[in-house]
Structure formats: structure tokens, C-alpha cells
Design a protein around this motif. Structure first.
Motif, PDB file in Angstrom:
ATOM      1  N   GLU A 118      12.857  30.058 -15.232  1.00 40.23           N
ATOM      2  CA  GLU A 118      13.415  31.265 -15.855  1.00 40.23           C
ATOM      3  C   GLU A 118      12.708  32.547 -15.415  1.00 40.23           C
ATOM      4  O   GLU A 118      13.325  33.603 -15.325  1.00 40.23           O
ATOM      5  N   ASN A 119      11.417  32.462 -15.163  1.00 39.95           N
ATOM      6  CA  ASN A 119      10.646  33.684 -14.940  1.00 39.95           C
ATOM      7  C   ASN A 119      10.265  33.952 -13.490  1.00 39.95           C
ATOM      8  O   ASN A 119       9.567  34.930 -13.204  1.00 39.95           O
ATOM      9  N   SER A 120      10.697  33.101 -12.589  1.00 44.75           N
ATOM     10  CA  SER A 120      10.295  33.292 -11.192  1.00 44.75           C
ATOM     11  C   SER A 120      11.194  34.297 -10.481  1.00 44.75           C
ATOM     12  O   SER A 120      12.418  34.239 -10.614  1.00 44.75           O
ATOM     13  N   VAL A 121      10.540  35.212  -9.727  1.00 44.08           N
ATOM     14  CA  VAL A 121      11.319  36.148  -8.914  1.00 44.08           C
ATOM     15  C   VAL A 121      10.936  36.012  -7.432  1.00 44.08           C
ATOM     16  O   VAL A 121      11.406  36.764  -6.598  1.00 44.08           O
ATOM     17  N   SER A 122      10.034  35.062  -7.127  1.00 51.70           N
ATOM     18  CA  SER A 122       9.650  34.855  -5.726  1.00 51.70           C
ATOM     19  C   SER A 122       9.334  33.369  -5.518  1.00 51.70           C
ATOM     20  O   SER A 122       9.162  32.624  -6.493  1.00 51.70           O
ATOM     21  N   ASN A 123       9.227  32.960  -4.247  1.00 49.20           N
ATOM     22  CA  ASN A 123       8.941  31.555  -3.925  1.00 49.20           C
ATOM     23  C   ASN A 123       7.585  31.130  -4.499  1.00 49.20           C
ATOM     24  O   ASN A 123       6.657  31.941  -4.561  1.00 49.20           O
ATOM     25  N   LYS A 124       7.495  29.855  -4.883  1.00 51.41           N
ATOM     26  CA  LYS A 124       6.226  29.389  -5.470  1.00 51.41           C
ATOM     27  C   LYS A 124       5.887  27.968  -5.038  1.00 51.41           C
ATOM     28  O   LYS A 124       6.802  27.156  -4.816  1.00 51.41           O
ATOM     29  N   ILE A 125       4.581  27.717  -4.994  1.00 51.35           N
ATOM     30  CA  ILE A 125       4.109  26.335  -4.888  1.00 51.35           C
ATOM     31  C   ILE A 125       3.730  25.923  -6.305  1.00 51.35           C
ATOM     32  O   ILE A 125       2.934  26.614  -6.961  1.00 51.35           O
ATOM     33  N   VAL A 126       4.318  24.848  -6.796  1.00 54.40           N
ATOM     34  CA  VAL A 126       4.034  24.375  -8.163  1.00 54.40           C
ATOM     35  C   VAL A 126       3.284  23.055  -8.054  1.00 54.40           C
ATOM     36  O   VAL A 126       3.745  22.129  -7.382  1.00 54.40           O
ATOM     37  N   ILE A 127       2.111  22.994  -8.703  1.00 55.86           N
ATOM     38  CA  ILE A 127       1.234  21.840  -8.511  1.00 55.86           C
ATOM     39  C   ILE A 127       1.028  21.086  -9.815  1.00 55.86           C
ATOM     40  O   ILE A 127       0.599  21.657 -10.814  1.00 55.86           O
ATOM     41  N   GLU A 128       1.309  19.803  -9.776  1.00 57.70           N
ATOM     42  CA  GLU A 128       1.009  18.947 -10.936  1.00 57.70           C
ATOM     43  C   GLU A 128      -0.491  18.703 -10.965  1.00 57.70           C
ATOM     44  O   GLU A 128      -1.035  18.033 -10.087  1.00 57.70           O
ATOM     45  N   LYS A 129      -1.148  19.254 -11.983  1.00 61.10           N
ATOM     46  CA  LYS A 129      -2.574  18.984 -12.170  1.00 61.10           C
ATOM     47  C   LYS A 129      -2.728  17.975 -13.311  1.00 61.10           C
ATOM     48  O   LYS A 129      -3.651  17.173 -13.333  1.00 61.10           O
ATOM     49  N   SER A 130      -1.800  18.046 -14.262  1.00 59.28           N
ATOM     50  CA  SER A 130      -1.798  17.064 -15.356  1.00 59.28           C
ATOM     51  C   SER A 130      -1.596  15.669 -14.771  1.00 59.28           C
ATOM     52  O   SER A 130      -1.059  15.513 -13.675  1.00 59.28           O
ATOM     53  N   THR A 131      -1.995  14.662 -15.553  1.00 59.51           N
ATOM     54  CA  THR A 131      -1.757  13.278 -15.154  1.00 59.51           C
ATOM     55  C   THR A 131      -0.363  12.877 -15.617  1.00 59.51           C
ATOM     56  O   THR A 131      -0.037  13.028 -16.795  1.00 59.51           O
TER      57      THR A 131
END
Ligand code: NAD
Ligand code: UGA
Length: 466
Positions: free
Chosen positions: A124-137
Motif C-alpha cells: 500500500e505504501n510503496s512508491v518505488s522499487n524495493k528489496i524485501v527481506i524475510e528476517k523473521s523465521t
């Protein structure tokens, strides 16, 4: 809100979830990458306020100093999740993933509601490209769900989802972050996936030798985290199972662990018999693994791993039954002092601490319980609130033990090794008992003082005629 600093910042990193993992991990990245702006956000405003104060929300050796060096420079704590997402290039997600307590998979599967909410918020809040990283297990294949949610709208924004599980242990988090055995980064094996992965490799390579940064496909990375915790917990359940046999046969579990651990193929670490493992992750992650195996129809594999959790429950109940048998088959009206409430030393964290189970069982047996711990008394009060019975909390171990019939050592805090046990003995009700759930005391010395001593997996030292 962007500041002047952004002009010189290479990239904006956001971490969603300011807990035991998010806070320390981001503090280390900020310290090692002064040209990155790192922001940690959370839905819990008290937690964020504490991160911004002199009284951090978690106790971890070395954390205060680390946070002090970077906070307000390139490390920020905030409740503005939406703004944080908007301004970021790289997002680590380190929200909690507890065991589900309702519906399908209750008591076993991971509760992914916080996780999914985060994914939708990022979209909902992204206005540019992103790398999203799972840090949680997370359960293996969660990244697929993340990708599907993030790519559900044709908005021209691209998201690359990576897995970068965290292996730090509480109590040694700063040391582990500074000098980890390995960093694991999993990605899709596509050109874009590999490029995103390299961006994250370059962050860690600032302070970690490249041969310790391993890259894999995304599913191997997700699964390796669950399996690492399962193997660690399995070692503890293995030695704890053997401790029960030692108690029947006059073998000494410390001697057995030493002899076994000197085989370099087995190794010496994580072979300390105890009242059982605790912590927020081992049980939850193994149950999650068990659930996954059952989901895929692998019943035998599921049973195998579930037995690690079963032995842990058995070890805790066995501890209570040993106390009961030793103290003439009744604990009613007896005052028992619990030394240590944290799930391990050097943390104030009490999640899944064996001390919770032991305190509850003692109260069920109508014993009076006195809890002592250098860092975990606030959490202990929360964990035991509302329970019927006599409960007392004393930080000073001497005050806590005075007037008690028995001491039960639950946490391996260094201070318990060096107390004046003659003084403690003088103030206790006789015959006085020690139940050492961590095998950290000098048992022979305590016996000479007059205590009846019951270690884990070793013959007891008692003054009674057999
Ligand atoms: P934690 O409960 O201490 O912290 C999680 C934080 O996430 C909380 O402060 C919570 O308020 C916040 N949060 C939840 N939903 C949110 C949302 N939608 N937006 C913003 N914030 C949100 O948990 P933790 O111990 O840091 O563990 C986090 C993850 O890391 C878990 O998956 C855990 O299994 C894993 N892990 C933990 C450890 C450890 O030592 N504690 C080590 C390795 C991995
Ligand atoms: C564990 C793992 O060690 C970390 O690698 C992992 O990142 C983390 O879980 C996680 O995923 O949350 P942690 O639970 O913080 O870390 O602490 P550990 O040192 O692993 O201890 C866990 C429990 O096992 C404690 O109750 C400890 O007292 C107990 N333990 C440990 C034993 O009873 N015997 C041992 O020999 C070692």
C-alpha cells in the motif's frame, strides 16, 4: 521525513519490527555501514519510546553501547511505518511469528497474520522499487506468499523478496552479530533475484569475511533456519534423555557429554543437560517444522522431530517429580526459592522459560514460591500474574533463599556460582535441598556445607541413610 543526511546516504534501510532481532541487528548494520540510513519501526509505541530512551526495551550485553554510538546519527526508531516504507530501498521484516493459537494448525503452525499484514502495508505504501527481506523465521515457501501479495497490483513497482534468516542467540547477540558463523541469503535464481541478493551481500561484506556469507535458493534459506534450530534443540533433548538414564545408573551426564563431545564428528557444544530448553524459538520452530512435515504427508519425519519437544516437556515434569520424591513426597506448604527466571543467562527474556512451568507446577502442588533473577523479575511478574498461591519476588538471592526449604536453579547466571552458600544454608529450613537444573554449582562443596544436592543426570549427594 528525509534529512540532509540523505544526500550522503547510499541507501535507506527500513526494519519492520523492533524486537530482540530487529533492534540489535539494525544497530549493528548502522554501526558497520555509516553511509546507510537505518530506520526501525514498530506498531508498539512504548517499545519505540524505550528504544529512544536510556532504558532500552531489552537487556543484551553490549547493546546499550552499540545503540548509543549510532542512534540519532544513522539509526532511528520510529512509529511511522508508512513513511518508513515510502522512503526505503531495502526492507527487513522482523515481526514476530508465534505459534498459532486458533483454528487449523492451532498449537503447531506459525501464525502468519503479522507477517501478512506487513506485506500488505508494504504494498500500500510503496512508491518505488524495493528489496524485501524475510528476517523473521518462517515456514518454507512463505516468500511465495509474500511475492504474490506484493505483485498483486500492476502498479509498475517491482519487489524482490529475499530470505536472510537470523541466527543470533540471546545473551550473546552483539557478539553473534559482530562475528557470526555464517550469514545466509536466499533468493530466486533469476538475474533480478541474484542482483538483489548481491546488494545484501555487499552490506554484510562490510564486516564479515566473504567466505562466511553463503547464498542459496530462497527455499533452502527458509528451511535451513528451521533445521538449524531443530538440530540445536535436538542435541539438548538427546543429552537430557540420557540424563534420565544417568540418574538410574550412577553414570554422570557431564562425564558422558565430555566423552561423547570429544569426538570431533559430534562436537562439544550444546551438550549441557538442563531442566529443559526455553526461549521464544526452539519449540515454536520445531512445531512449525512438524506441521510442515504433516502437511506434506511425512508422518514419520514429523513424529521424529516432535519427539524433541516431547522430551523437553518430559524433562521439566521429571524435574518436579524428582523434587517431590526427594522432599518426602509432598511440596505443600514448603517454601521453594527459584534462582533464575530468564530462559538463559545474560538476558531478561522469559519467553518459554522452563522456570515458568516449574513455578506453575510448584504452585499447583501448594508450595510457596520465591523468585529471584538479576534481570527478569518484571517479566516473571507478568508471566505468573493471576496465579493462585503464595508468590514472592526478591532480586537479592540471599533474601530470596532465607526461610526456604529448597533452592531450584533454573538459569545459569554467573552470580549463582559465586554466592556464599554457607550463609544461604544458615538461613534455610533444615533439611535444606538444592535442585540444580543447570549443573552449575559446586555440588560437593554444597553437600559439605550440609545441603542435600540433586543435580541433573548425576547421583544425588544426600545426608540421609539409604
Ligand atoms: P519480538 O516479539 O521481540 O519482536 C517483534 C516485533 O514486531 C514486536 O515489537 C511487534 O510489536 C512488532 N510487530 C508485529 N507486527 C508488526 C507490524 N505489522 N508492523 C510493525 N511492527 C510489528 O520478536 P523477536 O524475538 O525479535 O523475533 C522476531 C522474528 O525473528 C521471529 O520470527 C523469530 O522467530 C525470529 N528470531 C528470533 C531470535 C531471538 O533470539 N529472539 C533469533 C533469531 C530469529
Ligand atoms: C537459539 C539459537 O541458538 C540461535 O541460533 C537462534 O537464532 C535463536 O534460537 C532463534 O532462532 O531464536 P536462543 O534461544 O536465544 O538461540 O538461545 P540458546 O543459546 O540457543 O539457548 C536456548 C535454550 O537452550 C536455553 O534455554 C538454554 O539454556 C538451553 N540450552 C542450551 C541447554 O539447556 N543446554 C545447552 O547445552 C545449550
Amino acid at each position: 521525513m528525509k534529512t540532509k543526511l540523505d544526500a550522503v546516504n547510499k541507501k535507506n534501510i527500513l526494519c519492520i519490527g523492533a524486537g530482540y532481532v530487529g533492534g540489535p541487528t539494525m544497530a549493528m548494520i548502522a554501526a558497520k555501514c555509516p553511509d546507510y540510513r537505518v530506520t526501525v519501526v514498530d506498531i508498539n509505541p512504548q517499545r519505540i519510546a524505550a528504544w529512544n530512551s536510556d532504558d532500552l526495551p531489552i537487556y543484551e550485553p553490549g547493546l546499550d553501547e552499540l545503540v548509543r554510538t549510532v542512534r540519532g546519527k544513522n539509526l532511528f526508531f520510529s512509529t511511522d511505518i508508512e513513511g518508513g516504507i515510502r522512503d526505503s530501498d531495502i526492507i527487513f521484516v522482523s515481526v514476530n511469528t508465534p505459534t498459532k493459537t486458533f483454528g487449523a494448525g492451532a498449537g503447531m503452525a506459525a501464525d502468519l497474520q503479522y507477517w501478512e499484514k506487513t506485506a500488505r502495508q508494504i504494498l500500500e505504501n510503496s512508491v518505488s522499487n524495493k528489496i524485501v527481506i524475510e528476517k523473521s523465521t518462517l515456514p518454507v515457501k512463505t516468500a511465495l506468499a509474500m511475492e504474490r501479495i506484493l505483485n498483486s497490483q500492476p502498479n509498475g513497482i517491482s519487489f524482490d523478496v529475499l530470505s536472510n534468516p537470523e541466527f543470533l542467540a540471546e545473551g550473546s547477540a552483539i557478539r553473534d552479530l559482530e562475528n557470526p558463523d555464517r550469514i545466509l541469503i536466499g533468493s530466486r535464481e533469476t538475474k533480478r533475484g541474484r542482483s538483489a541478493r548481491n546488494t545484501i551481500v555487499e552490506i554484510y561484506a562490510r564486516w564479515i569475511p566473504r567466505d562466511r556469507i553463503i547464498t542459496t535458493n530462497i527455499w533452502s534459506s527458509e528451511l535451513s533456519k528451521l533445521v538449524s534450530n531443530a538440530f540445536l534443540a535436538q542435541r539438548i533433548s538427546s543429552i537430557n534423555a540420557i540424563s534420565a538414564l544417568c540418574e538410574k545408573t550412577e553414570a554422570d551426564v557431564t562425564e558422558v557429554a565430555r566423552a561423547v563431545g570429544m569426538d570431533s564428528r559430534i562436537g562439544a557444544k550444546f551438550l549441557n543437560a538442563s531442566v529443559g530448553f526455553g526461549g521464544s524459538c526452539f519449540k515454536k520452530d520445531i512445531l512449525n517444522l512438524v506441521y510442515l512435515c504433516r502437511f506434506y504427508g511425512l508422518e514419520e519425519v514429523a513424529d521424529y522431530w516432535e519427539s524433541v519437544v516431547n522430551i523437553n516437556a518430559y524433562q521439566q515434569e521429571r524435574f518436579i517429580m524428582n523434587m517431590m520424591t526427594a522432599m518426602f513426597n509432598t511440596l505443600a506448604g514448603k517454601r521453594i526459592c527459584i534462582f533464575g527466571f530468564a530462559f538463559k543467562a545474560d538476558t531478561g527474556d522469559t519467553r518459554e522459560s522452563p522456570a515458568i512451568f516449574i513455578a506453575k507446577r510448584l504452585l499447583e502442588e501448594h508450595a510457596e514460591v520465591v523468585i529471584s533473577d538479576p534481570k527478569a523479575l518484571d517479566n516473571a511478574r507478568i508471566d505468573l500474574s493471576g496465579l493462585a498461591g503464595v508468590l514472592d519476588y526478591r532480586e537479592d538471592p540471599y533474601e530470596a533463599a532465607a526461610g526456604c526449604h529448597a533452592l531450584a536453579v533454573m538459569t545459569e547466571w554467573g552470580i549463582y556460582r559465586t554466592l556464599d552458600y554457607e550463609r544461604i544454608y544458615r538461613e534455610m529450613v533444615k533439611p535444606a535441598f538444592i535442585f540444580d537444573g543447570r549443573n552449575i554449582l559446586d555440588h560437593a562443596a554444597c553437600f559439605r556445607i550440609g545441603f542435600n544436592v540433586y543435580p541433573i543426570g548425576k547421583p544425588p549427594l544426600t545426608h540421609f541413610d539409604s
